[in-house]
Design a protein around this motif. Structure first.
Motif, PDB file in Angstrom:
ATOM      1  N   TYR A   1      22.601  65.476  12.761  1.00 14.55           N
ATOM      2  CA  TYR A   1      22.345  65.325  14.202  1.00 14.55           C
ATOM      3  C   TYR A   1      23.399  64.430  14.853  1.00 14.55           C
ATOM      4  O   TYR A   1      23.575  63.278  14.474  1.00 14.55           O
TER       5      TYR A   1
ATOM      6  N   ALA B   1      22.662  60.400  13.918  1.00 19.82           N
ATOM      7  CA  ALA B   1      21.409  60.795  13.272  1.00 19.82           C
ATOM      8  C   ALA B   1      20.382  59.675  13.446  1.00 19.82           C
ATOM      9  O   ALA B   1      20.737  58.505  13.602  1.00 19.82           O
TER      10      ALA B   1
ATOM     11  N   ASP C   1      15.264  70.589  20.358  1.00 23.78           N
ATOM     12  CA  ASP C   1      15.893  69.956  21.518  1.00 23.78           C
ATOM     13  C   ASP C   1      15.727  70.883  22.710  1.00 23.78           C
ATOM     14  O   ASP C   1      15.492  72.078  22.553  1.00 23.78           O
TER      15      ASP C   1
ATOM     16  N   ASN D   1      17.268  64.910  10.276  1.00 21.52           N
ATOM     17  CA  ASN D   1      18.358  65.880  10.274  1.00 21.52           C
ATOM     18  C   ASN D   1      19.646  65.066  10.223  1.00 21.52           C
ATOM     19  O   ASN D   1      20.076  64.472  11.220  1.00 21.52           O
TER      20      ASN D   1
ATOM     21  N   THR E   1      17.016  72.357  16.673  1.00 20.73           N
ATOM     22  CA  THR E   1      18.267  71.600  16.544  1.00 20.73           C
ATOM     23  C   THR E   1      17.967  70.114  16.595  1.00 20.73           C
ATOM     24  O   THR E   1      18.863  69.295  16.700  1.00 20.73           O
TER      25      THR E   1
ATOM     26  N   PRO F   1      16.431  66.097  16.027  1.00 18.95           N
ATOM     27  CA  PRO F   1      16.789  65.026  15.105  1.00 18.95           C
ATOM     28  C   PRO F   1      15.951  64.998  13.830  1.00 18.95           C
ATOM     29  O   PRO F   1      16.276  64.282  12.890  1.00 18.95           O
TER      30      PRO F   1
END
Lengths: 529, 309, 287
Positions: free
Chosen positions: A209, A221, A65, A206, A187, A189
């Motif tokens: 998320y 997510a 991200d 993920n 970090t 998705p």
């Protein structure tokens, strides 16, 4: 006694089978896999290390991200940074960070991450992205302050770039040069699951998320369980894969295939504004192009409308200046816009002393108006070049085409062997003007071989002396207008971005919230149930 | 005798490799263009470019760069790719299995089918069927690889749906690429087999065997074919370079990796270490293949054995 | 004397290649092709470079009997001129290859020893290297275009002619008439030129013909990567390459040149085989 046991056995097994059945149903609903073909410009990335790499692909934007994201209208939206303020003199920026964000390996994202991350760029090829930042200070665990070397109104743009996706610092520091090869911690998705260079990359969801930007409708997510990114260099093959269901999404459809794809019942096509233009730089140091009248005539001889209609079947738009239409610095004075004017072109050439000869080629002092037109070995550029050649012939200019491969042609530019060239760029920021016309880059990338005092002054003001974003736009507009009035190039065409997908297998949001098709859109993609 | 010949040839490989490495290095560095232009991105400064050039040692003299490279190679280190950013050895190791799979299987296919067709063509000589067989043999090599590949995809993958269109996921994705390359190689093997059979067939000992009353089939299978296979094997051993690097077009159309594709991509980006490393590796493989072929030939051919005594 | 007689015999024998049915058909086609290529300006109704964007990708009909391409150019005219390009590039390349190859092979075979070893190692390397890689490297050095294509094809087939010639020379070197000639005071050059080479000529010519066929295919492959003839020069390979993008809208752009390549190469190969038979040099022809 026995009856009781039997009953208990029966009921527990009933319960068990009921739960297995329901689990089964829910896992079918969640088993969403999609296969995506990467666009031809993103093939061959060898690492998912955004700090050290010079080439990244769409999958990178799913793993990491960024602090901010760009929307399709070039505006900036919060992501890992929830809000930001710039000091009045531009010498410091303060970012408030999102709470509750975790990396794929469990490391917590906070102010310390940023402090550790920015210096990672030192001595890498991407160091220029953070060159304006002098130091990073922690104000509190979720607030950082960038102390700047100089005002940088372009900071947000850099922060939104895929190269500034934030990697997990623990992992990054411990793996060193090996980072990004088999392990890439962000970090985002999706997490990196497997990576085979030149073949495919698999990312899986993920599940934790919960911090999508407001550019995604889905704030949790991702719907998709996993995405497989495939690299298919041949365009016909990619098209056939989509047609047969081998892939679900094709990023970057060449205009030739658009009409056939649109005719397929199960294929959906999304057309987004493009992020670059095709243009023809003019070598201002090579006669006859040292005469501005001839340069202007060349610019007016090109028929952008005809190119758009006949070569690209109306897909995309005309290019009439150097920037893409969505950039505010492209909003220049009307009279500076370049478009087809055959009468004026002919008139200018007459005035410059080039009289029309027999055989349709102009002559001056016994010398025919024959020029060298270079281009690269790309089917699209070659096609464009041939059309331009024909248009130049219409005003009496005989252009001889030579095709080079992309590395060789840069050498030719540096040797000043060219006169006209057909090329394109992909960049959605006004500083592309500096890249292609700065006096410090004559040869390549400054293929126009241009340098003059006024340009340099306007350039410096735009690049380093703007303090606010509005100021930057105004300064670049002034620079842009000077470039246009000097007739250093001819704008040819503004391509659109086309994405095709299989309507029977995936659903894709109708409006893409970003200049490109990236993670904010992927979070919203789902399989058809 | 054979041992001495082999040792002689093996020792020759070292100086020849060194000579080849110089040629490779020169060719690569004399190519117009350079890798740094493929690295710099919009936003970097001209000073960055100079710094990058120095970082990769490109500002030193050619001679210095060559000795640096060859020194590394001799310790087994092929260096780090400039544009592709990974150790060259890693890149080659990643692509090699794909090339071996595709090239090896295609090689097997063309050899087997080629030998069979070559025998059939020889057996049907001077009959009307010969032209049919020859025409059939020719089919694969008269169309360019990319055309055949597209045709295969359209027919077997799109229309019939028997195989995937592209990729390298599993063995089903290998079939069409192997056939595409294999068809192209049949003609050469068939021709060599046929000519070899013709040559052997004319020799005195064959006439003797005829006279002794041995059946034609027995002669074919027990004497002609084994003798004819030798020139076939030697020629095939020389084609190792093709196995490793010759599948570029097919890899491109079918979206597979391989050494050929790696080389061409690196060449396009002027990624010197990768191009040098792959070419050198290819050259070494070719020399070893040639050596094996020559040893096999020497072992069987009395004339050469005479020459080395 | 002997060589002159041999030459004359070869000339007659070559004509025997036309006596079989296959020889007539294949040979006839090739002669037709040569005539078409030669008389191209007279038989093509349209100019190969004139664009007519409004009529792009038109289906075969009248007046464009093979349809038009993406720029509205007449496909038939481009196929005819493409014959010129493909044939001349191939022939020139093989011509260079044959000349250099024969010289190298003759020298290697005649002088033998270390010289022969070095020449043969270098030459073998070029044969074991895939011709497409050699071509692509060449293009990277000289740039795309017909010159690169020609040289690339020439190098790719060099080994075959060198090896052929050397084999002939080695075989003949040991025959008595050569020893006799040397004893009579002939120089090595004289021996090679007047006695050894003419014998090697026949198989080389035949293999040369077959290599022209391969050369056409290689030119097409290079054209696929956009590295052969440059726009707007028509070549069968380049037409197939740019035609792939139009495969589903205008398949005729890729079909006609593809068929042209296939038929030409088949004809070359079949006629070449007839030539081998006619000259009765099977034992000397080893590709």
């Amino acid at each position: 006694m026995r009856h009781l046991k039997k009953l208990r056995l029966l009921s527990s097994s009933a319960l068990l089978s009921a739960s297995i059945v329901t689990m089964g149903f829910s896992s079918i609903a969640m088993a969403g896999k999609a296969t995506v073909a990467l666009p031809s410009g993103e093939l061959g990335a060898t690492s998912y290390d955004p700090i050290r790499s010079s080439k990244l692909n769409t999958a990178t934007s799913l793993i990491y991200d960024r602090l901010v994201e760009q929307d399709a209208d070039q505006s900036f939206h919060p992501h890992l940074a929830t809000s930001w303020t710039e000091s009045a003199d531009g010498m410091s920026w303060t970012f408030k960070l999102r709470d509750g964000v975790k990396f794929h390996d469990g490391e917590v994202f906070n102010a310390d991450t940023i402090v550790s991350w920015i210096p990672d760029f030192k001595d890498t090829e991407n160091a220029f992205l953070v060159a304006a930042i002098k130091s990073v200070e922690v104000i509190d665990p979720l607030t950082v302050k960038f102390v700047m070397e100089r005002p940088e109104p372009n900071l947000l743009y850099n922060l939104a770039s895929t190269f500034m996706g934030v990697p997990g610092q623990k992992s990054y520091d411990s793996l060193g040069e090996e980072y990004g090869v088999t392990t890439a911690i962000g970090t985002g998705p999706f997490k990196l699951t497997s990576f085979e260079i030149g073949l495919e990359t698999v990312v899986t969801r993920n599940d934790d998320y919960a911090w999508a930007s407001d550019l995604s409708s889905n704030q949790g997510a991702a719907h998709l369980e996993s995405v497989t990114f495939r690299e298919i260099p041949d365009q016909s093959t990619a098209f056939l894969e989509l047609k047969t269901g081998g892939i679900d999404l094709l990023l970057g459809v060449p205009t030739d295939f658009l009409s056939i794809l649109k005719a397929e019942k199960n294929v959906g096509v999304i057309t987004m504004a493009g992020t670059g233009i095709s243009y023809m730089p003019i070598n201002t140091t090579s006669a006859p192009f040292d005469d501005i009248k001839v340069r202007q005539a060349t610019a007016l001889a090109v028929n952008q409308k005809s190119i758009l209609e006949n070569v690209y079947k109306g897909v995309g738009s005309e290019a009439n200046h150097f920037l893409i239409d969505t950039l505010p610095a492209g909003d220049v004075k009307k009279e500076l816009l370049v478009s087809f004017d055959s009468a004026k072109a002919n008139g200018l050439l007459d005035k410059a002393g080039w009289a029309m000869g027999d055989g349709g080629v102009r002559m001056k002092d016994g010398v025919p108006l024959q020029v060298k037109l270079f281009t690269q070995n790309d089917s699209d550029l070659k096609r464009l070049t041939q059309v331009v050649q024909a248009q130049l012939k219409d005003v009496g200019m005989d252009a001889v085409i030579t095709v080079f491969d992309s590395s060789t042609i840069r050498d030719e530019y540096k040797k000043n062997a060219h006169q006209l060239a057909v090329r394109s760029y992909d960049w959605n920021n006004a500083d592309i003007l500096e890249w292609f016309f700065s006096g410090t880059r004559v040869g390549y990338p400054n293929v126009s071989m241009w340098t003059d005092e006024k340009s340099e002054m306007l350039k410096d003001t735009a690049m380093t002396k703007s303090t606010t974003s509005a100021e930057r736009v105004a300064n670049f507009k002034a620079y842009h207008e000077h470039i246009l009035s000097s007739h250093l190039f001819v704008p040819l065409y503004q391509p659109a971005q086309n994405i095709a997908f299989n309507k029977d297998t995936v659903t894709v949001p109708e409006k893409v919230r970003g200049p490109r098709f990236r993670s904010q859109t992927f979070v919203d993609i789902d399989v058809v149930k | 005798m054979i041992l001495k010949y082999s040792l002689q040839r093996l020792l020759m490989i070292i100086p020849v490799s060194l000579a080849i490495s110089v040629v490779i290095f020169l060719i690569v560095h004399l190519l117009p263009g350079d890798p740094i232009d493929n690295l710099i991105r919009v936003g970097s400064s001209p000073e960055d470019r100079i710094a990058l050039s120095a970082k990769y040692g490109l500002d030193r003299s050619l001679i210095a760069q060559y000795f640096l490279w060859i020194g590394q190679v001799m310790t087994g280190d092929f260096g780090q790719a400039i544009v592709l950013r990974r150790p060259v050895a890693d890149l080659i190791a990643q692509n090699l299995p794909y090339s071996l799979q595709l090239g090896g299987l295609a090689f097997l296919f063309s050899s087997i089918v080629g030998i069979i067709l070559g025998i059939v063509a020889w057996a049907s000589r001077n009959t009307w069927g010969e032209q049919l067989v020859k025409g059939f043999i020719l089919l694969g090599s008269t169309v360019p690889g990319f055309w055949l590949a597209l045709l295969m995809i359209l027919l077997f993958a799109v229309n019939l749906g028997w195989f995937p269109v592209s990729g390298a996921r599993d063995w089903t994705a290998l079939v069409l690429p192997v056939l595409t390359i294999g068809f192209g190689g049949i003609a050469l093997v068939a021709r060599v087999t046929r000519v070899a059979l013709l040559e052997v067939g004319k020799q005195d000992f064959i006439t003797l065997l005829h006279a002794k009353g041995l059946s034609r089939t027995a002669i074919l299978f027990r004497h002609l074919i084994p003798h004819a296979l030798l020139p076939v094997v030697t020629i095939l051993a020389l084609r190792i370079g093709w196995i490793l690097g010759g599948a570029v077009t097919v890899e491109f159309v079918f979206g597979r990796s391989g050494l050929g594709s790696l080389l061409i991509r690196a060449l396009g980006q002027r990624d010197y270490p990768v191009v040098q490393g792959s070419l050198l590796m290819l050259a070494l493989a070719v020399m070893i293949g040639t050596l094996i072929g020559d040893i096999a030939q020497a072992a069987m051919d009395p004339r050469i054995r005479e020459a080395t005594k | 004397m002997t060589s002159a007689i041999l030459n004359r015999l070869s000339g007659f024998a070559a004509l025997r290649a036309f006596s079989s049915a296959i020889g007539m058909i294949a040979g006839g086609f090739l002669i037709l092709l040569l005539l078409v290529a030669f008389f191209a300006p007279w038989i093509t109704p349209f100019d190969v470079a004139t664009q007519n964007l409004a009529n792009a990708n038109a289906a075969p009909g009248w007046p464009h009997i093979m349809g038009t391409d993406e720029f509205g150019r007449d496909v038939f005219s481009r196929v005819v001129y493409g014959a010129r390009t493909s044939l001349s590039v191939s022939a020139t390349a093989i011509g260079i290859s044959v000349s250099v190859g024969m010289l190298l092979g003759a020298a290697a075979g005649y002088f033998g020893g270390m010289f022969e070893r070095i020449v043969m190692t270098v030459v073998d390397l070029t044969w074991s290297f895939p011709d497409i890689l050699i071509a692509l490297i060449f293009v990277a050095i000289i740039g795309p275009g017909l010159t690169s294509t020609t040289f690339a094809i020439a190098i790719a087939y060099l080994a075959q002619f060198t090896r052929l010639t050397r084999a002939q020379i080695v075989r003949l070197k040991n025959e008595t008439f050569v020893e006799a000639t040397i004893n009579l005071g002939a120089t090595p050059a004289h021996v090679v030129l007047r006695h050894l080479l003419p014998n090697a000529l026949a198989p080389v010519i035949v293999v040369g013909m077959l290599a022209v066929g391969d050369g056409i295919v290689l030119e097409a492959t290079l054209g696929f990567f956009g590295l052969g003839a440059q726009p707007p020069t028509p070549s069968w390979g380049a037409m197939m390459s740019s035609g792939t993008a139009q495969l589903f809208i205008a398949p005729w752009v890729i079909i006609y040149p593809g068929v042209a390549v296939a038929i030409t190469v088949i004809a070359v190969n079949l006629f070449g085989d007839e030539l081998v038979r006619a000259l009765d040099i099977r034992d000397r022809v080893r590709s």
